[in-house]
Scaffold this active site. Sequence first.
Site, PDB file in Angstrom:
ATOM      1  N   ASP A  70     -16.575   4.084  -1.516  1.00  0.00           N
ATOM      2  CA  ASP A  70     -15.452   4.807  -1.936  1.00  0.00           C
ATOM      3  C   ASP A  70     -14.707   5.324  -0.328  1.00  0.00           C
ATOM      4  OD1 ASP A  70     -13.430   6.366  -2.444  1.00  0.00           O
ATOM      5  OD2 ASP A  70     -14.553   7.701  -3.882  1.00  0.00           O
ATOM      6  N   ARG A  84     -15.050  -1.046  -3.549  1.00  0.00           N
ATOM      7  CA  ARG A  84     -15.321   0.104  -4.305  1.00  0.00           C
ATOM      8  C   ARG A  84     -16.514  -0.404  -5.335  1.00  0.00           C
ATOM      9  NH1 ARG A  84     -10.941   4.006  -5.977  1.00  0.00           N
ATOM     10  NH2 ARG A  84      -9.842   2.181  -6.555  1.00  0.00           N
ATOM     11  N   HIS A 103       3.466 -10.997   7.818  1.00  0.00           N
ATOM     12  CA  HIS A 103       3.037 -12.126   7.827  1.00  0.00           C
ATOM     13  C   HIS A 103       4.115 -13.446   8.199  1.00  0.00           C
ATOM     14  CE1 HIS A 103       4.158 -12.569   3.462  1.00  0.00           C
ATOM     15  NE2 HIS A 103       4.320 -13.767   3.743  1.00  0.00           N
ATOM     16  N   ASP A 130      10.112  -4.043   0.230  1.00  0.00           N
ATOM     17  CA  ASP A 130       9.022  -5.264   0.090  1.00  0.00           C
ATOM     18  C   ASP A 130       9.353  -6.300   0.922  1.00  0.00           C
ATOM     19  OD1 ASP A 130       6.527  -6.195  -1.006  1.00  0.00           O
ATOM     20  OD2 ASP A 130       7.771  -7.669  -2.436  1.00  0.00           O
ATOM     21  N   LYS A 133      11.882 -21.863  -4.474  1.00  0.00           N
ATOM     22  CA  LYS A 133      11.548 -21.160  -3.340  1.00  0.00           C
ATOM     23  C   LYS A 133      12.183 -21.774  -2.046  1.00  0.00           C
ATOM     24  CE  LYS A 133       7.241 -19.607  -0.833  1.00  0.00           C
ATOM     25  NZ  LYS A 133       7.184 -18.187  -1.086  1.00  0.00           N
ATOM     26  N   LYS A 151       4.251 -17.426  10.490  1.00  0.00           N
ATOM     27  CA  LYS A 151       4.985 -18.665   9.872  1.00  0.00           C
ATOM     28  C   LYS A 151       5.301 -19.454  11.178  1.00  0.00           C
ATOM     29  CE  LYS A 151       6.288 -16.813   5.397  1.00  0.00           C
ATOM     30  NZ  LYS A 151       5.640 -17.715   4.486  1.00  0.00           N
ATOM     31  N   LYS A 198       1.572  -4.373   5.550  1.00  0.00           N
ATOM     32  CA  LYS A 198       2.812  -3.954   5.262  1.00  0.00           C
ATOM     33  C   LYS A 198       3.085  -3.628   3.621  1.00  0.00           C
ATOM     34  CE  LYS A 198       5.479  -6.107   3.192  1.00  0.00           C
ATOM     35  NZ  LYS A 198       5.505  -6.975   2.005  1.00  0.00           N
ATOM     36  N   LYS A 237      13.849 -11.920  -5.903  1.00  0.00           N
ATOM     37  CA  LYS A 237      12.713 -12.801  -6.943  1.00  0.00           C
ATOM     38  C   LYS A 237      13.360 -13.396  -8.153  1.00  0.00           C
ATOM     39  CE  LYS A 237       9.379  -9.906  -5.087  1.00  0.00           C
ATOM     40  NZ  LYS A 237       8.859 -10.565  -3.943  1.00  0.00           N
ATOM     41  N   HIS A 240       9.981  -8.231   6.671  1.00  0.00           N
ATOM     42  CA  HIS A 240      10.104  -9.658   6.759  1.00  0.00           C
ATOM     43  C   HIS A 240      11.653 -10.086   7.306  1.00  0.00           C
ATOM     44  CE1 HIS A 240       6.278  -9.882   5.098  1.00  0.00           C
ATOM     45  NE2 HIS A 240       6.749  -9.778   3.795  1.00  0.00           N
TER      46      HIS A 240
HETATM   47  N1  LIG Z   1      -0.973  -9.077  -2.197  1.00  0.00           N
HETATM   48  C1  LIG Z   1      -0.227  -9.385  -1.500  1.00  0.00           C
HETATM   49  O1  LIG Z   1       0.336 -10.674  -1.699  1.00  0.00           O
HETATM   50  C2  LIG Z   1       0.213  -8.809  -0.309  1.00  0.00           C
HETATM   51  C3  LIG Z   1      -0.237  -7.439  -0.055  1.00  0.00           C
HETATM   52  N2  LIG Z   1       0.315  -6.735   0.854  1.00  0.00           N
HETATM   53  C4  LIG Z   1      -0.368  -5.645   1.121  1.00  0.00           C
HETATM   54  O2  LIG Z   1      -2.042  -5.539   1.414  1.00  0.00           O
HETATM   55  C5  LIG Z   1      -2.562  -4.358   0.775  1.00  0.00           C
HETATM   56  C6  LIG Z   1      -3.462  -4.753  -0.338  1.00  0.00           C
HETATM   57  O3  LIG Z   1      -2.723  -5.458  -1.241  1.00  0.00           O
HETATM   58  P1  LIG Z   1      -3.523  -5.949  -2.712  1.00  0.00           P
HETATM   59  O4  LIG Z   1      -4.618  -6.832  -2.354  1.00  0.00           O
HETATM   60  O5  LIG Z   1      -2.297  -6.843  -3.432  1.00  0.00           O
HETATM   61  O6  LIG Z   1      -3.759  -4.908  -3.351  1.00  0.00           O
HETATM   62  P2  LIG Z   1      -4.863  -4.605  -4.563  1.00  0.00           P
HETATM   63  O7  LIG Z   1      -4.646  -3.291  -5.462  1.00  0.00           O
HETATM   64  O8  LIG Z   1      -5.151  -5.906  -5.301  1.00  0.00           O
HETATM   65  O9  LIG Z   1      -6.098  -4.386  -3.479  1.00  0.00           O
HETATM   66  C7  LIG Z   1      -6.455  -3.291  -2.983  1.00  0.00           C
HETATM   67  C8  LIG Z   1      -7.953  -3.077  -2.861  1.00  0.00           C
HETATM   68  O10 LIG Z   1      -8.135  -1.637  -2.533  1.00  0.00           O
HETATM   69  C9  LIG Z   1      -9.254  -1.044  -3.210  1.00  0.00           C
HETATM   70  N3  LIG Z   1      -9.397   0.370  -3.103  1.00  0.00           N
HETATM   71  C10 LIG Z   1      -8.103   1.271  -3.044  1.00  0.00           C
HETATM   72  N4  LIG Z   1      -8.455   2.727  -3.009  1.00  0.00           N
HETATM   73  C11 LIG Z   1      -9.939   2.464  -2.666  1.00  0.00           C
HETATM   74  C12 LIG Z   1     -10.782   3.599  -2.393  1.00  0.00           C
HETATM   75  N5  LIG Z   1     -10.485   4.933  -2.508  1.00  0.00           N
HETATM   76  N6  LIG Z   1     -12.131   3.141  -2.474  1.00  0.00           N
HETATM   77  C13 LIG Z   1     -12.508   1.900  -2.324  1.00  0.00           C
HETATM   78  N7  LIG Z   1     -11.555   0.753  -2.365  1.00  0.00           N
HETATM   79  C14 LIG Z   1     -10.328   1.049  -2.856  1.00  0.00           C
HETATM   80  C15 LIG Z   1      -8.968  -1.448  -4.503  1.00  0.00           C
HETATM   81  O11 LIG Z   1     -10.045  -1.215  -5.459  1.00  0.00           O
HETATM   82  P3  LIG Z   1      -9.925  -1.196  -6.972  1.00  0.00           P
HETATM   83  O12 LIG Z   1      -9.578  -2.587  -7.503  1.00  0.00           O
HETATM   84  O13 LIG Z   1     -11.103  -0.751  -7.325  1.00  0.00           O
HETATM   85  O14 LIG Z   1      -8.804  -0.159  -7.296  1.00  0.00           O
HETATM   86  C16 LIG Z   1      -8.456  -2.952  -4.482  1.00  0.00           C
HETATM   87  O15 LIG Z   1      -9.571  -3.780  -4.514  1.00  0.00           O
HETATM   88  C17 LIG Z   1      -1.249  -3.223   0.224  1.00  0.00           C
HETATM   89  O16 LIG Z   1      -1.043  -2.591   1.511  1.00  0.00           O
HETATM   90  C18 LIG Z   1      -0.228  -4.323   0.077  1.00  0.00           C
HETATM   91  O17 LIG Z   1       0.996  -3.832   0.313  1.00  0.00           O
HETATM   92  C19 LIG Z   1       1.163  -7.395   1.722  1.00  0.00           C
HETATM   93  C20 LIG Z   1       1.651  -8.425   1.682  1.00  0.00           C
HETATM   94  C21 LIG Z   1       1.383  -9.363   0.339  1.00  0.00           C
HETATM   95  O1  LIG Z   2       4.982  -9.626   1.668  1.00  0.00           O
HETATM   96  C1  LIG Z   2       5.356 -10.007   0.496  1.00  0.00           C
HETATM   97  O2  LIG Z   2       5.602 -11.583   0.880  1.00  0.00           O
HETATM   98  C2  LIG Z   2       5.761 -12.367  -0.659  1.00  0.00           C
HETATM   99  C3  LIG Z   2       6.343 -13.586  -0.302  1.00  0.00           C
HETATM  100  O3  LIG Z   2       5.951 -14.306   0.955  1.00  0.00           O
HETATM  101  P1  LIG Z   2       6.044 -15.814   1.326  1.00  0.00           P
HETATM  102  O4  LIG Z   2       5.148 -16.117   2.471  1.00  0.00           O
HETATM  103  O5  LIG Z   2       5.606 -16.533   0.065  1.00  0.00           O
HETATM  104  O6  LIG Z   2       7.330 -16.164   1.158  1.00  0.00           O
HETATM  105  C4  LIG Z   2       6.448 -11.699  -1.642  1.00  0.00           C
HETATM  106  O7  LIG Z   2       6.259 -12.441  -2.977  1.00  0.00           O
HETATM  107  C5  LIG Z   2       5.782 -10.392  -1.919  1.00  0.00           C
HETATM  108  O8  LIG Z   2       6.502  -9.363  -2.774  1.00  0.00           O
HETATM  109  C6  LIG Z   2       5.704  -9.663  -0.495  1.00  0.00           C
HETATM  110  O9  LIG Z   2       4.974  -8.328  -0.618  1.00  0.00           O
END
Ligand SMILES: NC(=O)C1=CN([C@@H]2O[C@H](COP(=O)(O)OP(=O)(O)OC[C@H]3O[C@@H](n4cnc5c(N)ncnc54)[C@H](OP(=O)(O)O)[C@@H]3O)[C@@H](O)[C@H]2O)C=CC1
Ligand SMILES: O=C1O[C@H](COP(=O)(O)O)[C@@H](O)[C@H](O)[C@H]1O
Length: 489
Positions: free
Chosen positions: A92, A50, A177, A234, A344, A181, A147, A339, A239
Amino acid sequence: MKNVDNQLASEIVIFGALGDLSRRKLLPSLYQLQLAGLLSDQTRIIAVARNDMALKEFKQLIKDSLQEFIDETLDAQVVASFLEKLVYQHLDFKDIKAYKQLAKTLSSGQGARLYYYSTPPAIYGDISEGLQASNLINANDRVVMEKPIGHCLESSKVINDQVSRYFAENQIYRIDHYLGKETVLNLLVLRFANSLFTNNWDRNSIDHVQITVAESVGIEGRWGFYDEAGQMRDMVQNHLLQVLSLLAMEPPAELCADSVRDEKLKVIKALKPITRQNVKDKTVRGQYTDGFLNGVPVPGYLNEEGAKANSSTETFVAIKAEIDNWRWAGVPFYLRTGKRMPQKQSEIVVHFKQQAHNIFSESYADLPANKLTIRLQPDEGVELDMMNKIPGIASQMQIQENKLDLSFSQAYDNQRVVDAYERLLLEVLRGDQSLFVRRDEVEAAWQWADSIIDAWQSTNEAPKSYAAGSWGPVSSIALIARDDRQWVE
Ligand SMILES: NC(=O)C1=CN([C@@H]2O[C@H](COP(=O)(O)OP(=O)(O)OC[C@H]3O[C@@H](n4cnc5c(N)ncnc54)[C@H](OP(=O)(O)O)[C@@H]3O)[C@@H](O)[C@H]2O)C=CC1
Ligand SMILES: O=C1O[C@H](COP(=O)(O)O)[C@@H](O)[C@H](O)[C@H]1O
């Protein structure tokens, strides 16, 4: 391998490229693929986000992320060639007309594209619509969906329907993911390349199975997101059910995507429903309170940064799952995940049945049953508890329990454990869906999980407390103790 679209994708487009997942996992994994020589010279990575940011600034940010999230020393030359691949596009995602801008950035060539949706699932439909509106979807393009897909069966159907309007099922890669593994992949080898296990993997030989996925981390700054989900959505719905289905499925006829997915689906569909009538006997939900991890005080869930008072979201779940089929009738699968547990530790423990008759009763009154421990992470390996004679002349038949321990780091000379995202990204680039979840699996998993969530909501009971740094609420011990068994710790 079948079901493989052999055209290597040449443009990787990451939506949400500035988000946590992208910086912590996706871009570091792509760097590793570059280091291993697995990205072609032509591959470009288009980061879409964004913020309006200069390419130079974006590259610096990613360089910092590589340094922060990759343990090994970076190879400066590879970093430089990796950064060369990056292109930045601000957008956007909800502004359908703005995709014209993205169209100018993408190449007009015939190469396949990989679209990675690393955003909240609620906007997967908008992104797909935007891509289509600017004619950016071709038959050999692929889309990766993170997911959890939705919040329940109904919302997952809506999201899947939205994306399916623009992409066919063989273009959709639903990522879990855990399927990437090494140790989860090894479940297939352990089960189907070792006749010892292949032939003793059922109710005749196995007493029960425990699956533990314990995390020592808490919510890690994701309180708002997590509080909407909880550990059931989650971790369990995806998983744990994927691991359970690989562990319990019938042998697939061949190692191709649909053969394996068909068998996994049958397991999820055969799970006995847990309903309002039996939820108290079959499940425990918990929430951590203030406690200590390695002697250091850590806040409880309600005292984490960004927390709202009085949330009843669960951070721990234990379930006695049962699979209603010929192979597993009468064999409980105890699942446990949480958690802020002491460490771990993700592992599967398969408890075999005791010997029917003990001819060693003079030296060993109560022969322990064999136990197979599959250490998913960390210290990846497989361990078999078995009985052995103690060598020596003094007594003829002194026996004791011992371990056969196959530690992967020792067996494979400390070879680096490949991150799940590296493998899965490579599989999408190659066009192989074997390690991704099909729509019907996701929906069957939601159906089972929704029934439990509904039953919890109907009882309106608060989750049981457990101190951060402990193995969960006391009632999770009672859950398994009622069957005269105990958790392996
Ligand atoms: N983080 C993790 O470890 C894991 C994440 N996931 C999944 O991965 C996906 C992403 O997660 P995560 O990276 O943690 O989330 P974040 O919120 O960190 O990242 C999502 C990104 O999407 C952007 N975004 C949302 N809406 C818009 C829009 N309308 N236009 C442009 N950009 C937008 C956000 O921008 P902005 O910052 O500007 O809001 C942000 O940078 C989710 O579905 C989550 O469930 C799954 C497993 C593990
Ligand atoms: O998808 C997710 O997984 C992590 C745990 O992943 P791991 O590879 O470190 O076992 C979890 O912490 C997170 O909440 C969940 O969204």
